[in-house]
Motif scaffolding. Structure first.
Motif, PDB file in Angstrom:
ATOM      1  N   ASN A 396       0.855  -1.190   0.000  1.00 41.08           N
ATOM      2  CA  ASN A 396       0.000   0.000   0.000  1.00 41.08           C
ATOM      3  C   ASN A 396       0.886   1.235   0.000  1.00 41.08           C
ATOM      4  OD1 ASN A 396      -2.004  -1.892   0.472  1.00 41.08           O
ATOM      5  ND2 ASN A 396      -2.267  -1.354   2.623  1.00 41.08           N
ATOM      6  N   THR A 397       0.449   2.265  -0.696  1.00 39.47           N
ATOM      7  CA  THR A 397       1.169   3.536  -0.654  1.00 39.47           C
ATOM      8  C   THR A 397       0.279   4.641  -1.195  1.00 39.47           C
ATOM      9  OG1 THR A 397       3.255   4.640  -1.216  1.00 39.47           O
ATOM     10  CG2 THR A 397       2.210   3.366  -2.954  1.00 39.47           C
ATOM     11  N   VAL A 398       0.648   5.874  -0.917  1.00 38.15           N
ATOM     12  CA  VAL A 398      -0.077   7.049  -1.409  1.00 38.15           C
ATOM     13  C   VAL A 398       0.791   7.735  -2.455  1.00 38.15           C
ATOM     14  CG1 VAL A 398      -1.086   9.273  -0.782  1.00 38.15           C
ATOM     15  CG2 VAL A 398      -1.228   7.343   0.805  1.00 38.15           C
ATOM     16  N   TYR A 399       0.153   8.188  -3.519  1.00 37.32           N
ATOM     17  CA  TYR A 399       0.934   8.935  -4.514  1.00 37.32           C
ATOM     18  C   TYR A 399       0.134  10.123  -5.024  1.00 37.32           C
ATOM     19  CZ  TYR A 399      -0.084   8.727  -9.585  1.00 37.32           C
ATOM     20  OH  TYR A 399      -0.551   8.965 -10.849  1.00 37.32           O
ATOM     21  N   GLN A 400       0.853  11.219  -5.243  1.00 28.67           N
ATOM     22  CA  GLN A 400       0.250  12.470  -5.682  1.00 28.67           C
ATOM     23  C   GLN A 400       0.517  12.678  -7.156  1.00 28.67           C
ATOM     24  OE1 GLN A 400      -1.573  15.064  -3.872  1.00 28.67           O
ATOM     25  NE2 GLN A 400      -1.938  15.538  -6.009  1.00 28.67           N
ATOM     26  N   GLY A 401      -0.519  12.665  -7.964  1.00 27.69           N
ATOM     27  CA  GLY A 401      -0.416  12.981  -9.374  1.00 27.69           C
ATOM     28  C   GLY A 401      -1.341  14.136  -9.685  1.00 27.69           C
ATOM     29  N   ALA A 402      -2.124  14.010 -10.751  1.00 23.62           N
ATOM     30  CA  ALA A 402      -3.138  15.028 -11.027  1.00 23.62           C
ATOM     31  C   ALA A 402      -4.138  15.087  -9.880  1.00 23.62           C
ATOM     32  CB  ALA A 402      -3.846  14.702 -12.345  1.00 23.62           C
ATOM     33  N   ASN A 403      -4.416  13.930  -9.274  1.00 24.52           N
ATOM     34  CA  ASN A 403      -5.223  13.826  -8.063  1.00 24.52           C
ATOM     35  C   ASN A 403      -4.421  13.073  -7.014  1.00 24.52           C
ATOM     36  OD1 ASN A 403      -7.475  15.167  -9.127  1.00 24.52           O
ATOM     37  ND2 ASN A 403      -8.326  13.282  -9.967  1.00 24.52           N
ATOM     38  N   ARG A 404      -5.025  12.848  -5.879  1.00 23.19           N
ATOM     39  CA  ARG A 404      -4.396  12.082  -4.800  1.00 23.19           C
ATOM     40  C   ARG A 404      -4.881  10.631  -4.915  1.00 23.19           C
ATOM     41  NH1 ARG A 404      -0.068  13.099  -1.393  1.00 23.19           N
ATOM     42  NH2 ARG A 404      -0.508  12.507   0.762  1.00 23.19           N
ATOM     43  N   TYR A 405      -3.936   9.688  -4.931  1.00 25.85           N
ATOM     44  CA  TYR A 405      -4.286   8.286  -5.142  1.00 25.85           C
ATOM     45  C   TYR A 405      -3.802   7.447  -3.961  1.00 25.85           C
ATOM     46  CZ  TYR A 405      -4.784   9.843  -9.989  1.00 25.85           C
ATOM     47  OH  TYR A 405      -5.148  10.508 -11.130  1.00 25.85           O
ATOM     48  N   TYR A 406      -4.574   6.409  -3.656  1.00 23.25           N
ATOM     49  CA  TYR A 406      -4.162   5.425  -2.654  1.00 23.25           C
ATOM     50  C   TYR A 406      -4.052   4.076  -3.344  1.00 23.25           C
ATOM     51  CZ  TYR A 406      -3.927   2.874   1.778  1.00 23.25           C
ATOM     52  OH  TYR A 406      -3.505   2.090   2.818  1.00 23.25           O
ATOM     53  N   LEU A 407      -2.814   3.577  -3.493  1.00 27.16           N
ATOM     54  CA  LEU A 407      -2.585   2.266  -4.083  1.00 27.16           C
ATOM     55  C   LEU A 407      -2.750   1.247  -2.974  1.00 27.16           C
ATOM     56  CD1 LEU A 407       0.527   3.050  -6.330  1.00 27.16           C
ATOM     57  CD2 LEU A 407      -1.895   3.306  -6.841  1.00 27.16           C
ATOM     58  N   ASN A 408      -3.857   0.540  -2.986  1.00 27.82           N
ATOM     59  CA  ASN A 408      -4.275  -0.306  -1.873  1.00 27.82           C
ATOM     60  C   ASN A 408      -4.232  -1.778  -2.279  1.00 27.82           C
ATOM     61  OD1 ASN A 408      -5.336  -1.124   0.570  1.00 27.82           O
ATOM     62  ND2 ASN A 408      -7.461  -0.738  -0.027  1.00 27.82           N
ATOM     63  N   ASN A 409      -3.333  -2.537  -1.653  1.00 27.12           N
ATOM     64  CA  ASN A 409      -3.196  -3.978  -1.903  1.00 27.12           C
ATOM     65  C   ASN A 409      -2.937  -4.298  -3.377  1.00 27.12           C
ATOM     66  OD1 ASN A 409      -3.614  -4.579   0.820  1.00 27.12           O
ATOM     67  ND2 ASN A 409      -5.832  -4.727   0.563  1.00 27.12           N
ATOM     68  N   PHE A 410      -2.116  -3.495  -4.011  1.00 28.07           N
ATOM     69  CA  PHE A 410      -1.740  -3.800  -5.391  1.00 28.07           C
ATOM     70  C   PHE A 410      -0.685  -4.901  -5.378  1.00 28.07           C
ATOM     71  CE2 PHE A 410       1.626  -1.003  -4.111  1.00 28.07           C
ATOM     72  CZ  PHE A 410       2.736  -1.456  -4.794  1.00 28.07           C
ATOM     73  N   THR A 411      -0.625  -5.671  -6.439  1.00 25.93           N
ATOM     74  CA  THR A 411       0.384  -6.726  -6.580  1.00 25.93           C
ATOM     75  C   THR A 411       0.986  -6.650  -7.974  1.00 25.93           C
ATOM     76  OG1 THR A 411      -1.267  -8.346  -7.325  1.00 25.93           O
ATOM     77  CG2 THR A 411      -0.772  -8.290  -4.967  1.00 25.93           C
ATOM     78  N   MET A 412       2.253  -7.029  -8.069  1.00 27.19           N
ATOM     79  CA  MET A 412       2.946  -7.024  -9.344  1.00 27.19           C
ATOM     80  C   MET A 412       3.968  -8.147  -9.336  1.00 27.19           C
ATOM     81  SD  MET A 412       4.916  -3.793 -11.104  1.00 27.19           S
ATOM     82  CE  MET A 412       6.044  -3.965 -12.466  1.00 27.19           C
ATOM     83  N   GLN A 413       4.130  -8.813 -10.480  1.00 25.64           N
ATOM     84  CA  GLN A 413       5.099  -9.892 -10.573  1.00 25.64           C
ATOM     85  C   GLN A 413       5.777  -9.867 -11.936  1.00 25.64           C
ATOM     86  OE1 GLN A 413       3.301 -13.948 -11.064  1.00 25.64           O
ATOM     87  NE2 GLN A 413       1.400 -12.899 -10.461  1.00 25.64           N
ATOM     88  N   GLN A 414       7.031 -10.315 -11.930  1.00 25.26           N
ATOM     89  CA  GLN A 414       7.819 -10.390 -13.155  1.00 25.26           C
ATOM     90  C   GLN A 414       8.545 -11.732 -13.203  1.00 25.26           C
ATOM     91  OE1 GLN A 414      10.113  -6.565 -12.729  1.00 25.26           O
ATOM     92  NE2 GLN A 414       9.169  -6.092 -14.707  1.00 25.26           N
ATOM     93  N   HIS A 415       8.643 -12.301 -14.409  1.00 19.38           N
ATOM     94  CA  HIS A 415       9.326 -13.570 -14.613  1.00 19.38           C
ATOM     95  C   HIS A 415      10.241 -13.434 -15.830  1.00 19.38           C
ATOM     96  CE1 HIS A 415       6.484 -15.409 -11.781  1.00 19.38           C
ATOM     97  NE2 HIS A 415       5.550 -14.722 -12.424  1.00 19.38           N
ATOM     98  N   LYS A 416      11.463 -13.934 -15.694  1.00 21.73           N
ATOM     99  CA  LYS A 416      12.463 -13.742 -16.740  1.00 21.73           C
ATOM    100  C   LYS A 416      13.225 -15.037 -17.013  1.00 21.73           C
ATOM    101  CE  LYS A 416      16.524 -12.106 -15.712  1.00 21.73           C
ATOM    102  NZ  LYS A 416      17.687 -11.278 -15.345  1.00 21.73           N
ATOM    103  N   LEU A 417      13.495 -15.283 -18.290  1.00 21.62           N
ATOM    104  CA  LEU A 417      14.402 -16.336 -18.727  1.00 21.62           C
ATOM    105  C   LEU A 417      15.459 -15.676 -19.596  1.00 21.62           C
ATOM    106  CD1 LEU A 417      15.140 -19.334 -18.853  1.00 21.62           C
ATOM    107  CD2 LEU A 417      13.692 -19.524 -20.890  1.00 21.62           C
ATOM    108  N   GLU A 418      16.738 -15.870 -19.243  1.00 17.83           N
ATOM    109  CA  GLU A 418      17.809 -15.139 -19.909  1.00 17.83           C
ATOM    110  C   GLU A 418      19.002 -16.051 -20.178  1.00 17.83           C
ATOM    111  OE1 GLU A 418      20.430 -11.028 -19.310  1.00 17.83           O
ATOM    112  OE2 GLU A 418      19.348 -11.902 -17.620  1.00 17.83           O
TER     113      GLU A 418
END
Length: 498
Positions: A396-418
């Motif tokens: 969770n985090t707060v970010y200020q852009g054009a408006n005020r946003y609350y990123l609540n329980n966001f998830t992100m994943q990355q997978h790589k083969l190199e």
């Protein structure tokens, strides 16, 4: 039987001495330990890295004699011949007066010295990362030359190197172990929320854009964060940080940040590592309730009929009171004679809906958890390596852009083969993201208001209360106060019942 035991003892001895171990310490000419020095066997893939005291231990299946190469950023390299097993060596590296011989890969995508680079490069190695006085190595990037950092919240910072960008810096690229770290949902980098652990980072390279290599996405600059290899940096490493944040509005709140790294080279051909980090705290409370129109309405408080507070949301919606009477007439809510009376009483200026403080819409709790693991294969005894890597992050985090946003329980994943070698790489990776329950505070407040009463009804009732108060002898200021209080009482009843 004696002959059998003799042969068995010879076999066990051969197993015992099949593994060669070298220990030692790396220092400078002043006998100060050098952490993060690379120790590698020439002509072999085995290698390691010195710890914070400059000590190292290197195991290999290669039998002596052979030569090890010792290198560290800012020092000249040195070769040492190993003649026996369990040999203990002391290596003193000579300090170089210039750092222009540092090896970088970001400028041309191939290893080259900084002095040969076609562009200016700012670099942080393990030595500089350990010396930074900032809370994290990512915060320490702000001390690099030509770097400007925008801080939206405790855990969300965005970097810019070109001097013109918003917090949502869509033209800045961040690569973590070669993977674009931008959020697919928001189209910009989320700081180090889905990045690399500070006990796993090997080096950081930052430079202005090179459009011919990285495209228009890197117009405002590009940042490379490279993690440590489990072949050269093994063992279990952990850190823990604790503190308190203090603010008059938020009070005193605890801050935690801890992580662990586990890495092991099982053979000269196979190694693996895993990282886990967790951070939790309370962000600062945004409690600036001044009216946004500071030029014409300096010092106006929330009793002002067209109030639009800085950290108040939902009060952005306004309408002209004089126009409300026309709307009521068109809907058949009032007669022509009432319209004339209303039109003569209602003033010709705007009134805003009652808004909500930011502290009503979010608890300002910040947290971030990151997990990553990778498998490393070296099929041949050279620099060619096959890597499978997976990274997961949530928070969770707060970010200020054009408006005020609350990123609540966001998830992100990355997978790589190199597949990579000394002068080439072939890489494929995928990025997926889930926004969780994230929201825009302005539109959330507007829709909360509309959930209990639509805009036309609210302004119509406000106008009716204003007219009744005026007919009762109230001044315009008293009439506005009466109308606003009536609406707030109704809203409080609705919220209490729901």
């Amino acid at each position: 039987m004696k002959m059998y035991l003799f042969i068995l003892s010879l076999f066990l001895c051969s197993l015992t001495y099949a593994q060669t171990t070298i220990t030692g310490v790396v220092t400078d000419t002043k006998k100060q330990p050098i952490p993060g020095a690379n120790i590698k066997i020439l002509g072999d893939s085995a290698g390691t890295i010195s710890d914070s005291d400059g000590k190292f231990q290197l195991s290999t299946s290669k039998k002596p004699p052979f030569t090890i190469e010792v290198t560290s950023v800012g020092y000249g390299s040195k070769n040492v011949e190993v003649k026996t097993n369990n040999q203990n060596v002391s290596i003193a590296l000579v300090d170089e007066e210039t750092l222009l011989d540092e090896i970088v890969v970001s400028a041309s995508r191939t290893p080259e010295r900084i002095k040969e680079s076609p562009v200016t490069i700012e670099r942080m190695g393990i030595k500089e990362i350990k010396k930074t006085a900032s809370p994290t190595f990512y915060d320490g990037l702000e001390n690099l030359k030509e770097v400007h950092m925008n801080t939206s919240s405790m855990s969300f910072k965005s970097i810019n190197t070109r001097g013109f960008a918003t917090v949502a810096n869509t033209r800045f690229m961040q690569l973590v172990d070669g993977m674009d770290n931008s959020s697919p949902l928001l189209n910009f980098v989320l700081g180090n929320l889905i990045g690399v652990s500070e006990i796993d980072v090997q080096n950081v390279e930052l430079l202005p854009s090179i459009l011919c290599l990285y495209g228009a996405n890197a117009f405002n600059g590009i940042l490379f964060m490279n993690s440590q290899s489990p072949f050269t940096n093994q063992g279990i490493t952990a850190y823990a940080k604790y503190g308190q944040t203090s603010q008059k509005a938020a009070g005193n709140n605890e801050y935690y940040d801890y992580g662990v790294r586990v890495a092991k080279a099982f053979t000269p051909y196979f190694a693996a590592k895993a990282n886990f980090t967790f951070m939790k705290g309370t962000d600062w409370f945004a409690t600036d309730y001044r009216d946004k129109d500071l030029v014409n309405n300096v010092g106006l408080d929330r009793s002002y009929y067209n109030y639009n507070g800085i950290n108040v949301y939902g009060d952005e919606l306004t309408t002209n009171l004089n126009g409300v009477a026309k709307g009521l007439l068109d809907k058949g809510k009032i007669t022509e004679s009432q319209f004339v009376a209303f039109n003569n009483i209602l003033p010709n200026y705007n009134v805003s809906r009652t808004g909500y403080n930011e502290t009503d819409l979010t608890d300002n709790k910040v947290k971030n958890a990151k997990v990553d693991f990778s498998l490393h294969f070296k099929p041949w005894k050279n620099d060619t390596e096959i890597i499978w890597q997976s990274k997961f992050g949530t928070g969770n985090t707060v970010y200020q852009g054009a408006n005020r946003y609350y990123l609540n329980n966001f998830t992100m994943q990355q997978h790589k083969l190199e597949l990579k070698g000394k002068n080439f790489f072939v890489r494929g990776y995928t990025t997926t993201e889930d926004g969780g329950r994230s929201y825009d505070m302005t539109f959330t407040a507007l829709n909360v208001n509309r959930q209990w009463k639509d805009d036309k009804t609210w302004f119509g009732q406000y106008a009716g209360a204003y007219v009744q108060a005026t007919l009762g002898g109230a001044t315009p200021a008293q009439a506005h106060a009466t109308a606003g209080t009536c609406q707030q009482i109704q809203e409080a009843r609705f919220l209490r019942n729901t």
